[in-house]
Design a protein around this motif. Structure first.
Motif, PDB file in Angstrom:
ATOM      1  N   SER A  26      -3.846  -3.454  19.990  1.00 41.01           N
ATOM      2  CA  SER A  26      -4.716  -3.956  20.189  1.00 41.01           C
ATOM      3  C   SER A  26      -5.892  -3.744  21.289  1.00 41.01           C
ATOM      4  O   SER A  26      -6.347  -2.811  21.135  1.00 41.01           O
ATOM      5  CB  SER A  26      -3.919  -5.292  21.541  1.00 41.01           C
ATOM      6  N   ASP A  27      -6.717  -4.510  21.173  1.00 40.59           N
ATOM      7  CA  ASP A  27      -8.437  -3.634  21.753  1.00 40.59           C
ATOM      8  C   ASP A  27      -8.048  -3.049  22.787  1.00 40.59           C
ATOM      9  O   ASP A  27      -7.046  -3.149  23.556  1.00 40.59           O
ATOM     10  CB  ASP A  27      -9.289  -5.102  22.843  1.00 40.59           C
ATOM     11  N   GLY A  28      -8.795  -1.417  23.022  1.00 40.83           N
ATOM     12  CA  GLY A  28      -8.823  -0.783  23.992  1.00 40.83           C
ATOM     13  C   GLY A  28      -7.477   0.490  23.379  1.00 40.83           C
ATOM     14  O   GLY A  28      -7.036   1.260  24.471  1.00 40.83           O
ATOM     15  N   ASP A  29      -6.072   0.292  22.282  1.00 42.59           N
ATOM     16  CA  ASP A  29      -5.899   1.205  22.040  1.00 42.59           C
ATOM     17  C   ASP A  29      -5.905   2.427  21.251  1.00 42.59           C
ATOM     18  O   ASP A  29      -5.255   3.110  21.644  1.00 42.59           O
ATOM     19  CB  ASP A  29      -4.722   0.666  21.754  1.00 42.59           C
ATOM     20  N   ILE A  30      -6.454   1.849  20.428  1.00 49.00           N
ATOM     21  CA  ILE A  30      -7.847   2.422  19.821  1.00 49.00           C
ATOM     22  C   ILE A  30      -8.674   3.050  19.684  1.00 49.00           C
ATOM     23  O   ILE A  30      -9.604   1.561  20.059  1.00 49.00           O
ATOM     24  CB  ILE A  30      -7.342   2.309  17.632  1.00 49.00           C
ATOM     25  N   ASP A  31      -9.978   3.968  19.146  1.00 54.39           N
ATOM     26  CA  ASP A  31     -11.200   3.959  20.339  1.00 54.39           C
ATOM     27  C   ASP A  31     -11.696   3.397  19.183  1.00 54.39           C
ATOM     28  O   ASP A  31     -11.856   4.397  18.061  1.00 54.39           O
ATOM     29  CB  ASP A  31     -11.304   5.501  20.413  1.00 54.39           C
ATOM     30  N   PRO A  32     -12.141   2.332  18.907  1.00 53.45           N
ATOM     31  CA  PRO A  32     -13.637   2.359  18.097  1.00 53.45           C
ATOM     32  C   PRO A  32     -14.525   3.128  17.210  1.00 53.45           C
ATOM     33  O   PRO A  32     -14.785   2.741  16.133  1.00 53.45           O
ATOM     34  CB  PRO A  32     -14.327   0.813  18.522  1.00 53.45           C
ATOM     35  N   TYR A  33     -14.736   3.700  17.700  1.00 47.14           N
ATOM     36  CA  TYR A  33     -15.761   4.955  17.439  1.00 47.14           C
ATOM     37  C   TYR A  33     -15.490   6.421  16.696  1.00 47.14           C
ATOM     38  O   TYR A  33     -15.731   6.992  16.322  1.00 47.14           O
ATOM     39  CB  TYR A  33     -16.241   5.331  18.661  1.00 47.14           C
ATOM     40  N   ILE A  34     -13.877   6.367  16.299  1.00 53.52           N
ATOM     41  CA  ILE A  34     -13.255   7.328  15.389  1.00 53.52           C
ATOM     42  C   ILE A  34     -13.546   6.801  14.635  1.00 53.52           C
ATOM     43  O   ILE A  34     -13.732   5.721  13.883  1.00 53.52           O
ATOM     44  CB  ILE A  34     -11.606   7.729  15.487  1.00 53.52           C
ATOM     45  N   GLN A  35     -13.251   7.625  13.452  1.00 53.59           N
ATOM     46  CA  GLN A  35     -13.457   7.850  11.970  1.00 53.59           C
ATOM     47  C   GLN A  35     -12.597   6.993  11.504  1.00 53.59           C
ATOM     48  O   GLN A  35     -11.202   6.183  12.334  1.00 53.59           O
ATOM     49  CB  GLN A  35     -13.428   8.868  10.618  1.00 53.59           C
ATOM     50  N   THR A  36     -12.812   5.345   9.842  1.00 52.10           N
ATOM     51  CA  THR A  36     -11.942   5.181  10.115  1.00 52.10           C
ATOM     52  C   THR A  36     -10.597   5.710   9.112  1.00 52.10           C
ATOM     53  O   THR A  36      -8.723   4.849   9.543  1.00 52.10           O
ATOM     54  CB  THR A  36     -12.345   3.939   8.569  1.00 52.10           C
ATOM     55  N   GLU A  37     -10.456   6.713   9.003  1.00 51.49           N
ATOM     56  CA  GLU A  37      -9.098   7.128   8.036  1.00 51.49           C
ATOM     57  C   GLU A  37      -8.858   7.634   8.948  1.00 51.49           C
ATOM     58  O   GLU A  37      -7.391   7.313   9.260  1.00 51.49           O
ATOM     59  CB  GLU A  37      -9.797   9.038   7.212  1.00 51.49           C
ATOM     60  N   THR A  38      -9.541   8.065  10.714  1.00 50.91           N
ATOM     61  CA  THR A  38      -8.177   8.469  11.917  1.00 50.91           C
ATOM     62  C   THR A  38      -7.706   7.323  12.101  1.00 50.91           C
ATOM     63  O   THR A  38      -5.929   7.361  12.805  1.00 50.91           O
ATOM     64  CB  THR A  38      -9.150   8.912  12.109  1.00 50.91           C
ATOM     65  N   ILE A  39      -8.307   5.941  12.202  1.00 47.19           N
ATOM     66  CA  ILE A  39      -7.389   4.533  12.718  1.00 47.19           C
ATOM     67  C   ILE A  39      -6.568   4.339  11.885  1.00 47.19           C
ATOM     68  O   ILE A  39      -5.385   3.982  12.350  1.00 47.19           O
ATOM     69  CB  ILE A  39      -8.550   3.350  12.669  1.00 47.19           C
ATOM     70  N   ARG A  40      -6.689   4.353  10.623  1.00 44.34           N
ATOM     71  CA  ARG A  40      -5.545   4.046   9.571  1.00 44.34           C
ATOM     72  C   ARG A  40      -4.430   4.879   9.305  1.00 44.34           C
ATOM     73  O   ARG A  40      -3.646   4.407   9.883  1.00 44.34           O
ATOM     74  CB  ARG A  40      -6.233   3.936   8.332  1.00 44.34           C
ATOM     75  N   GLN A  41      -4.781   6.262  10.021  1.00 41.72           N
ATOM     76  CA  GLN A  41      -3.663   6.757   9.938  1.00 41.72           C
ATOM     77  C   GLN A  41      -2.467   6.897  11.362  1.00 41.72           C
ATOM     78  O   GLN A  41      -1.607   6.939  11.700  1.00 41.72           O
ATOM     79  CB  GLN A  41      -4.030   8.498   9.936  1.00 41.72           C
ATOM     80  N   LYS A  42      -3.410   6.437  12.788  1.00 39.96           N
ATOM     81  CA  LYS A  42      -2.932   6.956  13.950  1.00 39.96           C
ATOM     82  C   LYS A  42      -2.275   4.839  13.709  1.00 39.96           C
ATOM     83  O   LYS A  42      -0.672   5.142  14.314  1.00 39.96           O
ATOM     84  CB  LYS A  42      -4.247   6.149  15.072  1.00 39.96           C
ATOM     85  N   ILE A  43      -2.709   3.619  13.445  1.00 37.70           N
ATOM     86  CA  ILE A  43      -1.775   2.803  12.908  1.00 37.70           C
ATOM     87  C   ILE A  43      -0.567   2.837  12.214  1.00 37.70           C
ATOM     88  O   ILE A  43       0.718   2.571  12.153  1.00 37.70           O
ATOM     89  CB  ILE A  43      -2.787   1.278  12.338  1.00 37.70           C
ATOM     90  N   ARG A  44      -0.605   3.856  11.421  1.00 36.38           N
ATOM     91  CA  ARG A  44       0.530   4.012  10.197  1.00 36.38           C
ATOM     92  C   ARG A  44       1.262   4.688  10.714  1.00 36.38           C
ATOM     93  O   ARG A  44       2.294   4.614  11.038  1.00 36.38           O
ATOM     94  CB  ARG A  44      -0.413   4.962   8.873  1.00 36.38           C
ATOM     95  N   ASP A  45       1.147   5.593  11.614  1.00 39.39           N
ATOM     96  CA  ASP A  45       2.008   6.782  11.964  1.00 39.39           C
ATOM     97  C   ASP A  45       2.745   6.250  13.409  1.00 39.39           C
ATOM     98  O   ASP A  45       3.937   7.020  14.005  1.00 39.39           O
ATOM     99  CB  ASP A  45       1.676   7.769  11.410  1.00 39.39           C
ATOM    100  N   HIS A  46       1.708   5.614  13.726  1.00 39.67           N
ATOM    101  CA  HIS A  46       1.775   5.409  15.355  1.00 39.67           C
ATOM    102  C   HIS A  46       3.310   3.960  15.754  1.00 39.67           C
ATOM    103  O   HIS A  46       3.486   3.184  16.374  1.00 39.67           O
ATOM    104  CB  HIS A  46       0.977   5.773  16.307  1.00 39.67           C
ATOM    105  N   PHE A  47       2.124   3.289  14.863  1.00 42.54           N
ATOM    106  CA  PHE A  47       2.349   1.399  15.509  1.00 42.54           C
ATOM    107  C   PHE A  47       3.218   1.046  14.542  1.00 42.54           C
ATOM    108  O   PHE A  47       4.403   0.091  14.484  1.00 42.54           O
ATOM    109  CB  PHE A  47       1.711   0.945  15.157  1.00 42.54           C
ATOM    110  N   ILE A  48       3.303   1.522  13.244  1.00 46.40           N
ATOM    111  CA  ILE A  48       4.004   0.977  12.168  1.00 46.40           C
ATOM    112  C   ILE A  48       4.694   1.584  11.378  1.00 46.40           C
ATOM    113  O   ILE A  48       6.160   1.260  11.567  1.00 46.40           O
ATOM    114  CB  ILE A  48       3.028   0.383  10.763  1.00 46.40           C
ATOM    115  N   ARG A  49       4.944   2.697  11.633  1.00 44.05           N
ATOM    116  CA  ARG A  49       6.094   4.084  11.617  1.00 44.05           C
ATOM    117  C   ARG A  49       6.709   3.380  10.172  1.00 44.05           C
ATOM    118  O   ARG A  49       6.389   3.781   9.388  1.00 44.05           O
ATOM    119  CB  ARG A  49       6.804   4.323  12.591  1.00 44.05           C
TER     120      ARG A  49
END
Length: 180
Positions: free
Chosen positions: A40-63
């Protein structure tokens, strides 16, 4: 069919919570339902790279999900988190391989003919993946055998067909009536 899958549900929290709860009620004895409010808003820094956002969501949230189910209501396509979740789930990371992907159109989706839907009022990344045959889309069903079959077919497809993840990720929620 005795095929166990971990299912991640992506949906518009505000509008479609009741259907997510109903999906869980119908299928939680068959699947491990992995639904998270963590993205949700605030969980992931919107200024980090798209690839990093995707990887964080995949590895930390969707697991450990093996199939992602997108519940499609009237405004689901407008939600940046739905776009991010689809994008993240269909990519391989070192920790998790990509999930299968299906869309389920909810009864709240606006249309007069339930045999049709408008490609520009479903999540654009989902449409890309229906077009390339990585994903399929269905009408809501509370028939467990039917939904189990959809999920199992998506699971099998995920290694046979490459997904289309080329679209730029949403920077923010959309407010227009269609995306194209």
């Amino acid at each position: 069919m005795n095929n166990h899958h971990n299912v991640f549900i992506s949906y518009h929290h505000k509008n479609d919570e009741a259907y997510k709860v109903e999906f869980e009620r119908l299928f939680s004895d068959v699947y491990d339902i992995l639904e998270t409010r963590a993205v949700s808003d605030g969980d992931i820094d919107p200024y980090i790279q798209t690839e990093t956002i995707r990887q964080k969501i995949r590895d930390h949230f969707i697991r450990s999900a093996s199939v992602t189910v997108v519940l499609i209501g009237s405004e689901t396509w407008k939600r940046k988190h739905v776009d991010w979740e689809i994008s993240s789930s269909i990519r391989d990371t070192q920790q998790n391989s990509r999930t299968g992907l299906i869309g389920i159109i909810l009864p709240t989706y606006p249309r007069s003919d339930t045999s049709k839907y408008s490609g520009n009022t479903i999540p654009p990344r989902l449409k890309d993946n229906i077009d390339c045959k990585f994903a399929k889309i269905y009408n809501w069903s509370d028939d467990p055998l039917k939904v189990q079959q959809w999920i199992h077919e998506a699971f099998n497809r995920r290694k046979k067909i490459n997904p289309d993840n080329s679209r730029e990720m949403f920077g923010k929620n959309r407010s227009t009536s269609t995306w194209s």
